[in-house]
Design a protein around this motif. Structure first.
Motif, PDB file in Angstrom:
ATOM      1  N   GLU A  77       0.837  -1.209   0.000  1.00 33.63           N
ATOM      2  CA  GLU A  77       0.000   0.000   0.000  1.00 33.63           C
ATOM      3  C   GLU A  77       0.870   1.258   0.000  1.00 33.63           C
ATOM      4  OE1 GLU A  77      -3.611   2.028  -0.149  1.00 33.63           O
ATOM      5  OE2 GLU A  77      -3.254  -0.119  -0.342  1.00 33.63           O
ATOM      6  N   GLU A  78       1.932   1.227   0.800  1.00 37.80           N
ATOM      7  CA  GLU A  78       2.837   2.381   0.896  1.00 37.80           C
ATOM      8  C   GLU A  78       3.502   2.664  -0.455  1.00 37.80           C
ATOM      9  OE1 GLU A  78       7.052   3.222   3.077  1.00 37.80           O
ATOM     10  OE2 GLU A  78       5.509   2.248   4.288  1.00 37.80           O
ATOM     11  N   ARG A 138       2.410   1.792  -3.391  1.00 45.76           N
ATOM     12  CA  ARG A 138       1.377   2.274  -4.324  1.00 45.76           C
ATOM     13  C   ARG A 138       1.181   3.780  -4.184  1.00 45.76           C
ATOM     14  NH1 ARG A 138      -1.641  -2.012  -6.503  1.00 45.76           N
ATOM     15  NH2 ARG A 138      -1.325  -3.956  -5.393  1.00 45.76           N
ATOM     16  N   LYS A 139       1.133   4.246  -2.935  1.00 46.19           N
ATOM     17  CA  LYS A 139       0.943   5.683  -2.698  1.00 46.19           C
ATOM     18  C   LYS A 139       2.134   6.490  -3.212  1.00 46.19           C
ATOM     19  CE  LYS A 139      -2.265   5.146   1.115  1.00 46.19           C
ATOM     20  NZ  LYS A 139      -2.497   5.229   2.546  1.00 46.19           N
ATOM     21  N   GLU A 140       3.341   5.946  -3.059  1.00 48.88           N
ATOM     22  CA  GLU A 140       4.534   6.619  -3.593  1.00 48.88           C
ATOM     23  C   GLU A 140       4.458   6.706  -5.114  1.00 48.88           C
ATOM     24  OE1 GLU A 140       8.160   4.698  -2.324  1.00 48.88           O
ATOM     25  OE2 GLU A 140       7.501   4.691  -0.236  1.00 48.88           O
ATOM     26  N   LYS A 190       2.163   9.392  -6.300  1.00 48.05           N
ATOM     27  CA  LYS A 190       2.826  10.708  -6.237  1.00 48.05           C
ATOM     28  C   LYS A 190       3.711  10.927  -7.458  1.00 48.05           C
ATOM     29  CE  LYS A 190       2.960  11.053  -1.207  1.00 48.05           C
ATOM     30  NZ  LYS A 190       3.835  11.006  -0.025  1.00 48.05           N
ATOM     31  N   GLU A 237      -3.897   6.278 -11.823  1.00 53.68           N
ATOM     32  CA  GLU A 237      -3.994   6.151 -10.355  1.00 53.68           C
ATOM     33  C   GLU A 237      -4.844   4.934  -9.988  1.00 53.68           C
ATOM     34  OE1 GLU A 237      -5.554   9.819  -8.801  1.00 53.68           O
ATOM     35  OE2 GLU A 237      -3.590  10.772  -8.795  1.00 53.68           O
ATOM     36  N   MET A 279      -3.554   1.696  -7.829  1.00 55.17           N
ATOM     37  CA  MET A 279      -4.167   1.375  -6.530  1.00 55.17           C
ATOM     38  C   MET A 279      -4.948   0.065  -6.568  1.00 55.17           C
ATOM     39  SD  MET A 279      -2.926   3.629  -4.651  1.00 55.17           S
ATOM     40  CE  MET A 279      -3.759   3.412  -3.111  1.00 55.17           C
TER      41      MET A 279
END
Length: 184
Positions: free
Chosen positions: A106-107, A109-111, A114, A178, A182
């Motif tokens: 999850e981390e 994916r968020k990077e 960005k 995105e 995700m």
């Protein structure tokens, strides 16, 4: 004036195309040869794109295979992949490199989201720069007397509409990318 606007639209389309290529080089959890597009290898003193040095294929959904044309370059290719920002660990059997694509956390994916947003913003800036250049050129045409004020206003409105349309296309591409990143 139509040539002028067609050139503007072409330049904006190129900006979107360049952004789309950047998007394709971002990892999504599925194997794609485009992931390795940004990797270059020092090949006898010359930085060479990996795609020019090897055949890259995706035999499975989570595996890339890299078959170098020159087997002596396997170590250099492995090193370039390890040093890249992809976070992948290659393994080789002396003739071919296998690149397993692990599931994204999850981390991570968020990077990656960005990173994709930054690419989209760079694309929008490129589109706005095209608009700025076109508007400046229009002002010069008015000063020289080649174009009247009414024509200038119409052209400015059309350029702004092109800009808005292209920024919306980029926003749509960003939203799609995105969602793809995700997706678990």
């Amino acid at each position: 004036m139509e040539d002028f606007l067609a050139d503007c639209e072409l330049r904006m389309d190129k900006s979107i195309g360049a952004t789309r290529v950047e998007f394709n080089s971002v990892r999504t959890g599925r194997a794609s040869a485009a992931l390795l597009d940004r990797i270059t290898i020092d090949y006898y003193g010359t930085p060479t794109p990996l795609s020019n040095m090897a055949t890259i294929s995706a035999p499975e959904a989570r595996l890339l295979s890299i078959q170098p044309y020159d087997a002596t370059q396997i170590k250099a290719i492995e090193k370039a992949i390890q040093e890249s920002d992809l976070g992948l660990m290659p393994s080789n059997d002396g003739k071919m490199i296998r690149l397993p694509i692990p599931s994204l956390t999850e981390e991570r994916r968020k990077e990656l989201v960005k990173v994709v947003r930054r690419y989209a913003e760079e694309g929008k800036i490129a589109i706005r720069n095209v608009r700025r250049d076109v508007m400046k050129h229009l002002e010069e045409l008015v000063k020289d007397g080649a174009v009247g004020d009414d024509e200038e206003r119409r052209a400015e409105a059309q350029v702004q509409k092109l800009t808005d349309d292209h920024v919306k296309k980029l926003d749509d591409l960003l939203k799609h990318k995105e969602a793809e990143i995700m997706e678990v």
